[in-house]
Design a protein around this motif. Structure first.
Motif, PDB file in Angstrom:
ATOM      1  N   ALA A  61       0.828  -1.209   0.000  1.00 16.46           N
ATOM      2  CA  ALA A  61       0.000   0.000   0.000  1.00 16.46           C
ATOM      3  C   ALA A  61       0.862   1.258   0.000  1.00 16.46           C
ATOM      4  O   ALA A  61       0.572   2.231  -0.717  1.00 16.46           O
ATOM      5  CB  ALA A  61      -0.925  -0.007   1.209  1.00 16.46           C
ATOM      6  N   SER A  62       1.927   1.252   0.777  1.00 15.53           N
ATOM      7  CA  SER A  62       2.820   2.401   0.830  1.00 15.53           C
ATOM      8  C   SER A  62       3.505   2.632  -0.513  1.00 15.53           C
ATOM      9  O   SER A  62       3.604   3.764  -1.002  1.00 15.53           O
ATOM     10  CB  SER A  62       3.871   2.188   1.929  1.00 15.53           C
ATOM     11  OG  SER A  62       4.812   3.234   1.960  1.00 15.53           O
ATOM     12  N   LEU A  63       3.950   1.560  -1.136  1.00 13.42           N
ATOM     13  CA  LEU A  63       4.610   1.661  -2.443  1.00 13.42           C
ATOM     14  C   LEU A  63       3.653   2.143  -3.519  1.00 13.42           C
ATOM     15  O   LEU A  63       4.002   2.975  -4.354  1.00 13.42           O
ATOM     16  CB  LEU A  63       5.165   0.301  -2.855  1.00 13.42           C
ATOM     17  CG  LEU A  63       6.570  -0.077  -2.426  1.00 13.42           C
ATOM     18  CD1 LEU A  63       6.890  -1.477  -2.923  1.00 13.42           C
ATOM     19  CD2 LEU A  63       7.595   0.917  -2.940  1.00 13.42           C
ATOM     20  N   ALA A  64       2.449   1.603  -3.506  1.00 11.77           N
ATOM     21  CA  ALA A  64       1.472   1.951  -4.544  1.00 11.77           C
ATOM     22  C   ALA A  64       1.177   3.440  -4.552  1.00 11.77           C
ATOM     23  O   ALA A  64       0.946   4.035  -5.610  1.00 11.77           O
ATOM     24  CB  ALA A  64       0.183   1.160  -4.344  1.00 11.77           C
ATOM     25  N   ALA A  65       1.208   4.060  -3.377  1.00 13.97           N
ATOM     26  CA  ALA A  65       0.932   5.493  -3.300  1.00 13.97           C
ATOM     27  C   ALA A  65       2.026   6.323  -3.950  1.00 13.97           C
ATOM     28  O   ALA A  65       1.802   7.471  -4.323  1.00 13.97           O
ATOM     29  CB  ALA A  65       0.763   5.901  -1.838  1.00 13.97           C
ATOM     30  N   VAL A  66       3.210   5.730  -4.109  1.00 15.82           N
ATOM     31  CA  VAL A  66       4.351   6.458  -4.670  1.00 15.82           C
ATOM     32  C   VAL A  66       4.596   6.094  -6.127  1.00 15.82           C
ATOM     33  O   VAL A  66       4.756   6.981  -6.975  1.00 15.82           O
ATOM     34  CB  VAL A  66       5.624   6.191  -3.833  1.00 15.82           C
ATOM     35  CG1 VAL A  66       6.841   6.876  -4.465  1.00 15.82           C
ATOM     36  CG2 VAL A  66       5.431   6.663  -2.406  1.00 15.82           C
ATOM     37  N   ILE A  67       4.610   4.801  -6.445  1.00 14.67           N
ATOM     38  CA  ILE A  67       4.978   4.392  -7.805  1.00 14.67           C
ATOM     39  C   ILE A  67       3.792   3.894  -8.626  1.00 14.67           C
ATOM     40  O   ILE A  67       3.934   3.623  -9.812  1.00 14.67           O
ATOM     41  CB  ILE A  67       6.092   3.319  -7.790  1.00 14.67           C
ATOM     42  CG1 ILE A  67       5.606   2.007  -7.147  1.00 14.67           C
ATOM     43  CG2 ILE A  67       7.321   3.837  -7.050  1.00 14.67           C
ATOM     44  CD1 ILE A  67       6.632   0.883  -7.215  1.00 14.67           C
ATOM     45  N   GLY A  68       2.628   3.769  -7.984  1.00 16.50           N
ATOM     46  CA  GLY A  68       1.432   3.331  -8.694  1.00 16.50           C
ATOM     47  C   GLY A  68       1.207   1.832  -8.597  1.00 16.50           C
ATOM     48  O   GLY A  68       2.163   1.064  -8.500  1.00 16.50           O
ATOM     49  N   PRO A  69      -0.047   1.392  -8.624  1.00 17.78           N
ATOM     50  CA  PRO A  69      -0.367  -0.031  -8.461  1.00 17.78           C
ATOM     51  C   PRO A  69       0.254  -0.922  -9.531  1.00 17.78           C
ATOM     52  O   PRO A  69       0.685  -2.043  -9.237  1.00 17.78           O
ATOM     53  CB  PRO A  69      -1.904  -0.062  -8.545  1.00 17.78           C
ATOM     54  CG  PRO A  69      -2.328   1.320  -8.189  1.00 17.78           C
ATOM     55  CD  PRO A  69      -1.247   2.236  -8.694  1.00 17.78           C
ATOM     56  N   ASP A  70       0.292  -0.461 -10.763  1.00 13.80           N
ATOM     57  CA  ASP A  70       0.850  -1.306 -11.828  1.00 13.80           C
ATOM     58  C   ASP A  70       2.332  -1.566 -11.603  1.00 13.80           C
ATOM     59  O   ASP A  70       2.806  -2.693 -11.794  1.00 13.80           O
ATOM     60  CB  ASP A  70       0.639  -0.652 -13.200  1.00 13.80           C
ATOM     61  CG  ASP A  70      -0.824  -0.614 -13.605  1.00 13.80           C
ATOM     62  OD1 ASP A  70      -1.615  -1.389 -13.023  1.00 13.80           O
ATOM     63  OD2 ASP A  70      -1.176   0.190 -14.494  1.00 13.80           O
ATOM     64  N   ALA A  71       3.070  -0.548 -11.211  1.00 14.68           N
ATOM     65  CA  ALA A  71       4.495  -0.721 -10.953  1.00 14.68           C
ATOM     66  C   ALA A  71       4.728  -1.617  -9.737  1.00 14.68           C
ATOM     67  O   ALA A  71       5.689  -2.406  -9.715  1.00 14.68           O
ATOM     68  CB  ALA A  71       5.165   0.632 -10.753  1.00 14.68           C
TER      69      ALA A  71
END
Length: 207
Positions: A61-71
């Motif tokens: 969840a933390s990553l998705a907020a920065v690089i996006g769900p697809d990435a």
């Protein structure tokens, strides 16, 4: 052609910092997401190595907020196979899960990694075929500013099976090539690559 992957060791408990450093923000970006973002253009594959598989959902969840769900879908997770061993178990998990010939291994808590220094580590590992190439600094060799061959796994596993726990001792078993301070500082004159966040005062310095 030799391929290069990246692995972020992210299993620590952040006891001295007093909060989970993976999610502490520097310049508005959580430390772990900051590190993954820096690694992605340098390598062919990124792993996040955790001690507890239950951490995956919060990290995702933390990553998705920065690089996006697809990435985020392209980022893989590895989990320590040994409990309560410490960071050395993270290196073992990173090599066991590697898809590339060389694995650039970094810690979560270096907010100012210099891409040129990381590229130098990878290039030296490719050129020499050494099992490990590590940066040397004032504290000695830095096991989590290092590039490892995937085929170093049996040596790492053997060291852990024999009871070795200190990462510096595991690294020494691989007879590493050393990138000395004069060489890597040519790419990072301020030496910020080695700066990490262990205690609250470290965090305030970066903020």
């Amino acid at each position: 052609m030799t391929t290069v992957g990246g692995a972020v060791i992210a299993g620590g408990r952040s006891v001295r910092l007093g909060t989970d450093k993976r999610f502490v923000e520097v310049d508005g970006v959580p430390l772990l997401a900051r590190t993954v973002t820096l690694l992605r253009p340098l390598v062919d594959d990124v792993q996040i190595v955790v001690a507890d598989a239950a951490d995956r959902s919060a990290i995702t969840a933390s990553l998705a907020a920065v690089i996006g769900p697809d990435a985020v879908d392209a980022v893989r997770f590895a989990v320590d196979a040994r409990a309560d061993v410490g960071p050395a178990a993270g290196l073992e998990a990173a090599l066991a899960g590697a898809r590339c010939d060389v694995v650039l291994v970094v810690a979560t808590d270096h907010p100012a990694l210099a891409p040129g220094v990381l590229q130098l580590l990878c290039e030296r590992a490719i050129a020499t075929g050494a099992q490990a190439v590590a940066v040397a600094g004032p504290r000695g060799l830095e096991p989590f500013l290092a590039a490892y061959r995937r085929d170093a796994l049996p040596t790492v596993t053997g060291a852990l099976d024999a009871g070795t726990r200190r990462m510096q001792d595991v690294l020494a078993a691989l007879d590493p090539i050393i990138v000395d301070e004069a060489e890597w500082r040519a790419l990072d004159p301020a030496g910020r690559t080695l700066a990490d966040v262990d205690v609250p005062s470290d965090l305030e310095r970066f903020r």
